[in-house]
Design an enzyme around this catalytic site. Structure first.
Site, short mmCIF file in Angstrom:
data_model
loop_
_atom_site.label_atom_id
_atom_site.label_comp_id
_atom_site.label_asym_id
_atom_site.label_seq_id
_atom_site.Cartn_x
_atom_site.Cartn_y
_atom_site.Cartn_z
N LYS A 2 -37.22 29.75 -41.63
CA LYS A 2 -38.14 28.83 -42.29
C LYS A 2 -37.32 27.81 -43.07
O LYS A 2 -36.76 28.13 -44.12
CB LYS A 2 -39.07 29.59 -43.25
CG LYS A 2 -40.03 30.57 -42.57
CD LYS A 2 -40.95 31.19 -43.59
CE LYS A 2 -42.00 32.07 -42.94
NZ LYS A 2 -41.44 33.34 -42.42
N LYS A 11 -47.91 36.49 -32.67
CA LYS A 11 -47.33 37.34 -33.71
C LYS A 11 -48.45 37.91 -34.56
O LYS A 11 -49.32 37.17 -35.02
CB LYS A 11 -46.35 36.55 -34.59
CG LYS A 11 -45.69 37.43 -35.65
CD LYS A 11 -44.50 36.76 -36.33
CE LYS A 11 -44.93 35.80 -37.40
NZ LYS A 11 -43.77 35.32 -38.19
#
Length: 1713
Positions: A1287, A1178
């Protein structure tokens, strides 16, 4: 002029008052010569005596005495009422039991009589809700010993006397007078306005009843019209009936100065009580015989009901909430004010001739006579609802029914619909309707309804006209053999002879009496009376011999039935005479370990009431059928609450699992009510055999298809409940109960999730939403086939109660029900519309009928019955309340699609012979019948239609478009997923329960945390670019949670810049949690997630889950779950996942590049990562000013690493829409897996997907999903949204993360778990969680017949940022040659977390439980020596100490959790105020009269001296309620000692003189009660007040009360309450204008009263002060008055911000200097 008519022929002029709406007003006063006993006294509160009236009364001792009877003016009455103390008693099983409980409470009061000379007590409790007030009133003796007596109907629209005879009217019954009010105002309009104040329909306030514009002379017992006059009274005993809940209230009021002592009041109360108890209503009471008493009382006067607290029209406090204007006048009532004085309205037919006259003289022929006798006797027996089918042969019966003054008749041309309508009426009212039909097939058409009534034990009386015997079987027209026409489906058959005057009419009457007795006797059911008639059938004159009515003179002269059947009342009461078999049953119940209570079909409201109290007493798991009324419940409390009763709503779903079915083995099953909708539940009961299976129902019918019943008890549900409550205290296995709770919770979550996450309008969604749309007091009627099954399986198990919070809280009920009915006797689909309409008439409620389209088409003639309401309304007569018919139209019989036949035969055969597919227009059918029709196709349209239809006053058909195939598919998904969830929950709980020897949970011995600081290789990607070249560190906390057996769990809390919280905020919450968590327990259900963690946080810790910072909650969940795993020798992954991992338990890692370099530099880093083995990378983009630079980076990286590497981009919401479009269009050939958060506006995400075609991942967007996460996520169900990056530390823990992941996986989207730069400790937990989600996704795809995706790379590449580690050993993340990628093993991660060792080199500090120092400070002031108990924590700093002051009944200990939270940088002190806790008061003089009062000035002086003793510096005061008033007073009067002040739920005082007087009187009375009746009684009444409604629902409320009971100095406590009364304190509103001390005002969101006060205070301060250091009012969410207890974390944040504001302002001031 209007005449005022007296029977003495005196006529007085009378003018209309503004409140009178009728053009003609007549008050009739009837002198009843048969009254011989004089009226009893109504002792009333007296402050100022004027014009005393002497009256001779009979005392309770039988001795005549003269009492100065005094009626108060409104002002003095309001003063007394506002001093009233209310005590809520537990709900009673019956009205009689409620009276006995009130009597016991009064006896307790007599044993400890109040010491004050005046006062008012009010006792109230909830009683069964069926209508009893009118019957109770009618049962009172003519020669009453007590007055007034009254009945007031709550039906205030289109009221008619006929509604009374139906027995469904709810209202108020009152007896005796606790307070009398008389007055006359010259300002009529003003007075009237005061009386028209709004009175809320709740029991928490006293109510006064009476009349306006009437002057009542208590001496000569007469009334006369007088404008502006009023006569009101508060009853001594009162039954107040709302729509579906009733309250019994008793009031005692006295004042020695008015010649009415407490002892005298008790004596008069006992007289009222004894009469009320002796003539208490019972089931056999007939209203009809009493209605004739009102025959001569024809007038149009209103009776009023008003909130007694508002009698003076003044504000009780300067900041009281605004009063709403509404009418409080009622037009249907009867009031007996004395033996010779009664006033009534709408209680009988106007202009009616004497009902007791010989009506037989008007009968033109013998047929008419017999028909009139039949109808009259039915009416006398309480059967006044007649269902009539047109016909010639039945003309005599029809004419008689239509002509009778008390009957209500409805007509339908279809006898089948008519019979079902009668069936519904009986279901709703509990009384039979009378059906009148002609002869022939008209009778045969009744059979389907007769069968249903017989099978379901519903009473019904059939009067079928017939040809005479000579015309039967001879070929006569419309003549069939009607003898025993219904066979065994009727309880009895009577065949009357053709009417003849040589047969005594007594035979007709006794036949009706016998028939009705059999109808109403167990087993209830239909009774058929065949009534042959010869010509003439009309009212043609034909002489008849009056000898046939000889012997009926007595019957004609009264209103009673000819024969009274008196059934004996059987009792199961536990005493020496208890039945032997019942003793055996009680022993079985007492000894049960795995007991289950099954609530089947329950029809009566009082039975539902009893079943609820039984469930509460047993504490067993309760399986509830939809027809019990308790399957669809409404709660006042939060859905997170651990409910007092464990309702197992999802058992039918759970039993789809073979493993659950095998596990569910009860040893004792009690079933209340015979019929059960769910087939699997019946099978479960059979599988439990051999076990003790006890069936309870009030009929003798057999309902045991599996032949397994061991005990059959024929009794009423209330009787059985009463026996068990009095004789049995069952013990429930906590392990069994909690296990079932976990299973039910899992299935409930799964069902709710699947239904609510589906965007299309499904039939289970309809089943769920219908209940959420209706209000308390409404009812549901379900059609057969799919609607009732869907409701039973998928109906909501938690809906917010629409009753007021104070009403429900006062009732003492854990929840509220909604009455549910259906035709489940024979379970046919015919006649459902007609039945539901009858049900609506019978129950007198708004009814929602839910049915299928085939059922609707089967009974379209029922729409003619629906239309009749409009015809009745045109005559201003309320036939029934409006109803809604919801038709689920899937164009056929969808139930067959759920049966095995659907999979075995050709579809064409299914459509033609089973589904019976059709295209009939329901809209056109409704149009033809003049019925409103609404068609819905979406969820929003359905919700809108249901909401609107429930508000409108018209009948409505709501048609829901559905389809058989889509319905089959969705039901299949529901079955598959709930079955899997059930298996998963059972496997997890079984695995964790194996080692448990107890069921009490695992006790937490301690919690501590360590703060760490580790060096990073580079700044986190969330850091600013300027920090790139500096040394970066990561700071956070490691939580360790220790269980009593030594098991330890670890969690990590490490907020970043992207979090809303910082380290200081986090540490405060951790310190708070350390205090509140110690000693609590965790149970195995936490491992299921799905709401279990949130529920535990709320119920065990007393904290609203949403008030915990996301990173703190994540760390707490990590620690709790890992401790639970450690307890069982497992890993976090093992307790989340149900079985063995069939695949390699590894998690692929995605690398991360923070792209600030050139394209070549970034490509080089990417190539190195690929060399290390990473297959997914990423890249952070949008770091540069120009997107073209990011485009170049992506292209260069793709060129460098090749096509086989997965590339992701992350823009972190930093691009505008145009910039994102530019980027996306330029990198299309780079084959990005997705771009994360490309635009800065979430509303542009879907638009971006559609325009670019580039897959999008969500990250920041889902971090604040709010209270309705599924509704929020639905916005992103676009195919272009390909992934969700979750998250856990940002979204708020594993539970929230699992919810979002589940939704994403269900909708075919990738779920990537991502770290927020947590250390190896946090990563080890995330790795296990990620593996759990990967396996969950594979299972979901398999169930949905999709191919599972290949392994997803998770966002844990942040591990490479750490130069140092928090743990002593590193976490193993490396290249796996078998898979060709960098991975982490979930197994190794589990072992790592379990054996975790913290690196001591990185620990900054460790914090465990902080000790609180307790000591005494001695001070003296004005003749008082005061030993002040002080609690202190925290270290002395340069800043001011924070001093906490508690409220009344509290102690300094209330503040300890908050003190510990903020004491890391602040010295915190809590003081026990006088009379509270450990503080002691000693007067220096012995003479009581010379002792000083503890005024607020004295208390503030004491406080100032204590503060000077503790610190020479200024302090910050934090005060709550009484402590807030003291803090505010100190801040305004002693500003030299106070730097700042936090005012929590505080007031500056009362301005209005009357309000101050009232409050002083109330606090004085409270103080007297505290001293005379003790602390327990006082606390019970104190917390019964509306101010504490929110606190009473708090899970820690019982603990709070226990702590409040520790006070031992009651005299000082009472003195503080009196002397510190806000009614005595000087008001401070003017002082606020000149306030120089910064104030922070804090109030609870639910505390309407103090919210208004706080806003007015802030407005006053803001308007008068230029100082900008006064922050706005803070409203704490999810909290009422006691905000610091109800939502402490939010209060901590508010206090900390206020203190921080001080420091910021101080630094700003110093910098300016």
């Amino acid at each position: 002029m209007n005449p005022f008519a007296l029977h003495s022929q005196i006529t007085l002029p009378l003018s209309l008052s503004p409140l009178q709406t009728h053009q003609k007003t007549t008050i009739t006063i009837t002198k009843r010569t048969h009254f011989f006993k004089p009226a009893l006294p109504c002792f009333t509160h007296l402050n100022h005596r004027q014009n005393p009236i002497s009256k001779v009364v009979r005392s309770s001792m039988g001795i005549d005495k003269v009492i100065q009877d005094k009626a108060l003016d409104a002002k003095n009455a309001a003063l007394m009422v506002n001093t009233c103390i209310t005590r809520n008693l537990p709900p009673a099983l019956s009205l009689e039991q409620g009276l006995d409980r009130i009597k016991e409470a009064v006896e307790e009061l007599k044993a400890k009589p109040p010491t004050c000379s005046s006062g008012m007590y009010r006792f109230q409790l909830a009683v069964p809700p069926s209508a009893k007030a009118l019957s109770w009133f009618c049962s009172q003796p003519e020669s009453s010993n007590v007055y007034p007596l009254f009945f007031l109907s709550n039906e205030n629209e289109n009221t008619t006397y006929k509604s009374l005879s139906l027995g469904r009217t709810r209202g108020v019954f009152g007896i005796g007078s606790a307070v009398n009010l008389k007055g006359c105002s010259t300002h009529t309009s003003k007075e009237s306005n005061a009386f028209q104040r709004y009175i809320s329909a709740e029991p928490t306030c006293s109510k006064a009843y009476g009349f306006l514009d009437i002057e009542f002379d208590t001496k000569i017992l007469t009334v006369k019209h007088e404008n502006g006059s009023y006569y009101l009274f508060i009853p001594q005993i009162e039954l107040d009936e709302f729509e579906d809940i009733s309250f019994l209230v008793a009031t005692l009021a006295w004042d020695d100065s008015s010649m009415c002592t407490f002892n005298e009041v008790v004596q008069t109360f006992e007289l009222s009580f004894n009469q009320a108890r002796q003539y208490c209503v019972n089931g056999s009471q007939r209203i009809h015989s009493s209605l004739s008493k009102f025959n001569d009382m024809e007038e149009h006067k209103n009776m009023i009901r008003i909130n007694a607290q508002l009698l003076d029209g003044g504000h009780l406090e300067s900041s009281s909430s605004e009063l709403r204007d509404a009418s409080s006048c009622y037009s249907q009532f009867s009031a007996r004010l004395s033996p010779t004085l009664s006033i009534a309205n709408n209680m009988h037919q106007r202009d009616e001739t004497n009902q007791n006259s010989d009506f037989t003289q008007d009968c033109p022929n013998i047929n008419a006579l017999w028909a009139s006798l039949i109808v009259e006797e039915c009416a006398r027996l309480g059967l006044t609802y007649f269902c009539v089918a047109p016909g010639s042969r039945s003309s005599p019966l029809t004419i008689a029914a239509a002509s009778h003054p008390l009957t209500t008749c409805t007509v339908c041309i279809d006898e089948r619909s008519l019979a079902f309508h009668a069936l519904g009426y009986a279901k709703g009212s509990g009384k039979p309707a009378v059906i009148i039909t002609s002869s022939g097939t008209a009778v045969s058409n009744l059979l389907p309804a007769v069968v249903e009534a017989s099978q379901n034990f519903v009473p019904m009386l059939l009067l079928t006209a017939d040809r005479p015997p000579e015309l039967v079987d001879v070929g006569a027209n419309q003549a069939i053999n009607q003898v025993n026409h219904f066979g065994a489906f009727v309880r009895h058959f009577y065949s009357l002879p053709p009417p003849a005057d040589d047969i005594s009419a007594r035979m007709v009457l006794t036949t009706i009496d016998s028939a009705v007795f059999k109808v109403m006797s167990s087993p209830n059911g239909p009774v058929h009376i065949n009534c042959p008639y010869r010509e003439p059938l009309a009212n043609s004159l034909r002489n008849w011999n009056r000898n046939c009515i000889s012997g009926l003179d007595f019957w004609i002269s009264n209103a009673e039935p000819f024969t009274r059947y008196i059934p004996l009342q059987h009792s199961l009461a536990c005493n020496n005479n208890v039945f032997g078999h019942m003793t055996e049953v009680l022993k079985l119940i007492q000894g049960a370990n795995h007991g289950i209570l099954v609530l089947g079909s329950i029809h009566k409201e009082d039975d539902m009431w009893a079943a609820l109290l039984l469930a509460k007493h047993l504490s067993w798991p309760v399986v509830v059928d939809v027809q019990s009324g308790l399957r669809l419940r409404k709660y006042l409390s939060s859905f997170l609450d651990k409910k007092e009763i464990l309702f197992v709503d999802q058992l039918d779903q759970l039993l789809q699992s073979d493993s659950v079915r095998g596990w569910m083995r009860a040893d004792v099953i009690i079933q209340i009510g015979s019929r059960i909708t769910g087939r699997r539940i019946s099978q479960m009961i059979e599988h439990c055999s051999p076990c003790s299976y006890i069936m309870v129902d009030d009929h003798p019918g057999r309902h045991d298809p599996s032949n397994i019943m061991t005990h059959r008890i024929q009794t009423t549900i209330p009787q059985f409940t009463d026996c068990l409550i009095n004789c049995c205290t069952p013990r429930a296995s906590m392990k069994w109960t909690e296990f079932i709770r976990g299973l039910d919770m899992m299935a409930a979550w799964e069902t709710s999730f699947l239904i609510n996450s589906e965007q299309s309008l499904t039939e289970p969604y309809v089943a769920r939403k219908i209940f959420e749309s209706i209000r308390c007091g409404s009812a549901l009627f379900f059609g057969n086939s799919m609607p009732i099954r869907d409701a039973d399986m998928y109906g909501s198990n938690w809906v917010q109660c629409t009753h007021s919070a104070s009403l429900m809280s006062s009732s003492g009920l854990p929840c509220h029900w909604v009455q549910v009915s259906g035709n489940r006797g024979a379970s046919g689909i015919d006649g459902l519309i007609s039945t539901a309409i009858g049900f609506a008439v019978g129950c007198n409620k708004r009814v929602l009928l839910v049915m299928g389209d085939v059922s609707f088409l089967h009974d379209t003639n029922g729409l003619a019955l629906l239309r009749q309401r409009n015809e009745y309304l045109s005559f201003k007569r309320e036939f029934r309340k409006p109803m809604v018919i919801l038709v689920v139209n899937n164009h056929g019989g969808a139930i067959f699609s759920q049966l095995p036949v659907a999979n075995m035969i050709d579809r064409s055969i299914l459509d033609q012979f089973f589904y019976t597919s059709h295209n009939v227009s329901i809209h056109d059918l409704c149009l033809a019948h003049g019925v409103k029709h609404v068609q819905v196709q979406t969820q929003t349209e359905l919700n809108d239609a249901l909401f609107t239809s429930q508000k409108e006053d018209v009948d409505c058909v709501v048609e829901v478009e559905s389809g058989i195939d889509t319905n089959v598919a969705f039901h299949g998904n529901l079955r598959n997923f709930t079955r899997q969830a059930s298996d998963h929950a059972l496997n997890i709980l079984s695995k964790l329960s194996t080692a448990d020897s107890t069921s009490q949970g695992h006790k937490i011995s301690k919690m501590e945390y360590s703060m760490y600081r580790v060096q990073l290789n580079a700044p986190p990607t969330s850091a600013s670019r300027s920090s790139i070249n500096t040394i970066s560190y990561r700071e956070g906390f490691v939580i360790s949670l220790s269980l009593e057996d030594g098991s330890i769990g670890f969690g990590e809390v490490a907020p970043l810049e992207i979090h809303k919280e910082n380290l200081l905020d986090v540490e405060e919450q951790l310190r708070f949690l350390i205090h509140v968590i110690e000693g609590n327990t965790i149970d195995n259900n936490l491992s299921l997630l799905k709401g279990s963690v949130s529920s535990w946080i709320w119920n065990s810790l007393g904290i609203p889950p949403g008030s915990i910072f996301p990173s703190v909650r994540c760390g707490l969940e990590m620690a709790v779950l890992s401790a639970l795993a450690s307890k069982h020798g497992s890993s976090l992954f093992d307790i989340l996942h149900q079985g063995k991992d069939e695949f390699t338990p590894t998690v692929q890692i995605c690398a991360l590049i923070d792209s600030y370099g050139t394209p070549m530099e970034t490509a080089y880093i990417a190539s190195k990562l690929v060399e290390e083995g990473f297959t997914a990378i990423k890249i952070k983009v949008a770091r540069r000013a120009d997107p073209d630079e990011d485009i170049a980076v992506i292209k260069e990286v793709r060129k460098k690493v090749g096509e086989h590497i997965v590339l992701r981009a992350d823009a972190n919401r930093k691009w505008t829409y145009d910039e994102a479009i530019r980027f996306a269009c330029s990198v299309k050939d780079c084959h990005l897996q997705y771009i994360e958060e490309p635009v800065n506006n979430e509303d542009d995400i879907v638009k971006f997907c559609e325009e670019t075609g580039l897959p999008v991942a969500l990250d920041e967007t889902i971090n604040s999903i709010g209270e309705n996460p599924l509704q929020f996520l639905q916005k992103f169900n676009h195919s272009g949204v390909a992934a969700f990056v979750i998250k856990p530390s940002v979204i708020g823990g594993f539970e929230n993360a699992a919810l979002v992941a589940r939704w994403a996986q269900q909708h075919g989207k990738m779920t990537i778990v991502s770290a927020a730069f947590e250390s190896a400790l946090g990563l080890s937990a995330y790795i296990q969680f990620a593996r759990y989600l990967d396996l969950q996704n594979a299972e979901i795809q398999k169930l949905m017949n999709k191919v599972p995706e290949l392994c997803v790379a998770h966002g844990f590449g942040t591990y490479k940022w750490f130069k140092e580690e928090v743990t002593a050993e590193p976490l193993n993340i490396n290249y796996n040659p078998l898979h060709g990628s960098v991975e982490a093993s979930a197994v190794e991660a589990g072992q790592f977390l379990q054996k975790c060792q913290i690196n001591p080199d990185v620990v900054v500090r460790t914090f465990a439980q902080e000790q609180v120092r307790e000591y005494k400070v001695e001070v003296e002031t004005e003749g008082v020596s005061f030993s002040v108990n002080v609690l202190e924590t925290g270290q002395s700093t340069d800043g001011p100490a924070v001093v906490f002051l508690h409220g009344f009944l509290g102690t300094g200990g209330d503040w300890i959790p908050i003190m510990k939270a903020i004491s890391s940088s602040t010295r915190c002190i809590a003081i026990d105020l006088p009379g509270h806790g450990g503080s002691k008061l000693q007067y220096m003089c012995d003479n009581v009269s010379e002792r000083p009062n503890l005024t607020i000035d004295v208390v503030v002086d004491i406080l100032s001296k204590v503060l000077n003793n503790l610190t020479p510096k200024k302090v910050i005061l934090v005060g709550y309620s009484m402590g807030a008033r003291i803090s505010l007073y100190t801040a305004l009067k002693c500003s030299n000692k106070v730097e700042r002040a936090v005012i929590i739920s505080g007031s500056p005082g009362l301005i209005d003189t009357n309000a101050r007087t009232t409050r002083r009187a109330k606090d004085d009375f409270r103080a007297s009660t505290l001293i005379s009746n003790g602390l327990e009684f006082f606390i019970e009444t104190w917390y019964a007040e509306e101010l504490w409604t929110s606190l009473r629902s708090h899970p820690q409320f019982k603990n709070i009360v226990t702590n409040r009971l520790q006070h031992d100095d009651l005299h000082t406590l009472g003195k503080v309450l009196s002397d510190l009364s806000i009614g005595r304190q000087p008001e401070l509103w003017e002082d606020l204008k000149h306030c120089k001390v910064p104030l922070q005002l804090i109030v609870g969101e639910k505390d309407g009263k103090f919210k208004k006060i706080a806003r007015e205070m802030y407005s006053k301060i803001e308007h008068e002060n230029d100082n900008t250091d006064f922050p706005p009012v803070i409203e704490i969410p999810n909290a009422g008055h006691a905000v610091h207890i109800e939502n402490p974390l939010a209060v901590i944040t508010a206090i900390r911000q206020f203190i921080k504001r001080r420091k910021t302002n101080r630094l700003f001031f110093l910098s300016k200097k």
